[in-house]
Motif scaffolding. Sequence first.
Motif, PDB file in Angstrom:
ATOM      1  N   THR A  48     -39.130  -7.883  25.401  1.00  0.00           N
ATOM      2  CA  THR A  48     -38.891  -9.073  24.603  1.00  0.00           C
ATOM      3  C   THR A  48     -39.818 -10.170  25.115  1.00  0.00           C
ATOM      4  O   THR A  48     -40.267 -10.129  26.254  1.00  0.00           O
ATOM      5  N   GLY A  49     -40.130 -11.139  24.268  1.00  0.00           N
ATOM      6  CA  GLY A  49     -40.954 -12.264  24.680  1.00  0.00           C
ATOM      7  C   GLY A  49     -42.363 -12.199  24.121  1.00  0.00           C
ATOM      8  O   GLY A  49     -42.752 -11.248  23.452  1.00  0.00           O
ATOM      9  N   GLU A  50     -43.132 -13.242  24.434  1.00  0.00           N
ATOM     10  CA  GLU A  50     -44.502 -13.399  23.945  1.00  0.00           C
ATOM     11  C   GLU A  50     -45.405 -12.265  24.413  1.00  0.00           C
ATOM     12  O   GLU A  50     -45.403 -11.911  25.585  1.00  0.00           O
ATOM     13  N   ASN A  51     -46.167 -11.720  23.498  1.00  0.00           N
ATOM     14  CA  ASN A  51     -47.176 -10.698  23.815  1.00  0.00           C
ATOM     15  C   ASN A  51     -46.615  -9.536  24.628  1.00  0.00           C
ATOM     16  O   ASN A  51     -47.317  -8.964  25.461  1.00  0.00           O
ATOM     17  N   ALA A  52     -45.360  -9.191  24.427  1.00  0.00           N
ATOM     18  CA  ALA A  52     -44.720  -8.129  25.196  1.00  0.00           C
ATOM     19  C   ALA A  52     -45.175  -6.761  24.712  1.00  0.00           C
ATOM     20  O   ALA A  52     -45.392  -6.543  23.521  1.00  0.00           O
ATOM     21  N   ARG A  53     -45.325  -5.857  25.684  1.00  0.00           N
ATOM     22  CA  ARG A  53     -45.657  -4.469  25.371  1.00  0.00           C
ATOM     23  C   ARG A  53     -45.191  -3.584  26.521  1.00  0.00           C
ATOM     24  O   ARG A  53     -45.110  -4.037  27.658  1.00  0.00           O
ATOM     25  N   GLY A 144     -46.570  -8.653  29.705  1.00  0.00           N
ATOM     26  CA  GLY A 144     -46.612  -9.744  28.742  1.00  0.00           C
ATOM     27  C   GLY A 144     -46.355 -11.079  29.394  1.00  0.00           C
ATOM     28  O   GLY A 144     -46.133 -11.170  30.605  1.00  0.00           O
ATOM     29  N   ASP A 145     -46.389 -12.114  28.587  1.00  0.00           N
ATOM     30  CA  ASP A 145     -46.181 -13.469  29.075  1.00  0.00           C
ATOM     31  C   ASP A 145     -44.734 -13.672  29.505  1.00  0.00           C
ATOM     32  O   ASP A 145     -43.832 -12.960  29.061  1.00  0.00           O
ATOM     33  N   GLY A 146     -44.530 -14.663  30.351  1.00  0.00           N
ATOM     34  CA  GLY A 146     -43.179 -15.016  30.789  1.00  0.00           C
ATOM     35  C   GLY A 146     -42.859 -14.458  32.157  1.00  0.00           C
ATOM     36  O   GLY A 146     -43.506 -13.532  32.650  1.00  0.00           O
TER      37      GLY A 146
END
Length: 161
Positions: A48-53, A144-146
């Motif tokens: 979950t979250g920005e640019n997550a992979r 990802g971000d965060g």
Amino acid sequence: MKEIDIQPLTRTAFAGFGEVIEMEAARNFPINSGKCIRYHDLAKVETTGENARPMISLLRGEPYTLPLELRMVERHPLGSQAFIPLSDNQFLVIVAEATEAGPGEPLAFRTKTGQGVNIGRNVWHGILTPLGTRSDFAVIDRAGDGVNLEEHFYEEPFLIR
């Protein structure tokens, strides 16, 4: 110091914390003209979250000896974390339920040969704890971000035996 007994890792006992990854009782079917069996969809990769992979990494862990003192647990609020052993060595899986005051009392599980785990998103757990000898693992978790790491240090350590 409070002592925690290690118990065998089973799907039922671990169900509240994630999934046990193993071939036993898994949905499977033949592929590659019957030359291979696929054990299918063994764990839910959560991101979950920005640019997550999802990402795949390899770890090489030095062994721990028992009994051991547990002072810290961690969790990953933005994604699950799967540990799949690349050898026949056992390892410990330490988890704790979340409470309003932080992580609760830990539980300790010993894997058997062929078992891995997928620790659910936001589940408190101990660090990678190989037993016996240096061990290699495939790890599937979130990129990802965060900030995807929280640590909690217990006021008093637990003795895992």
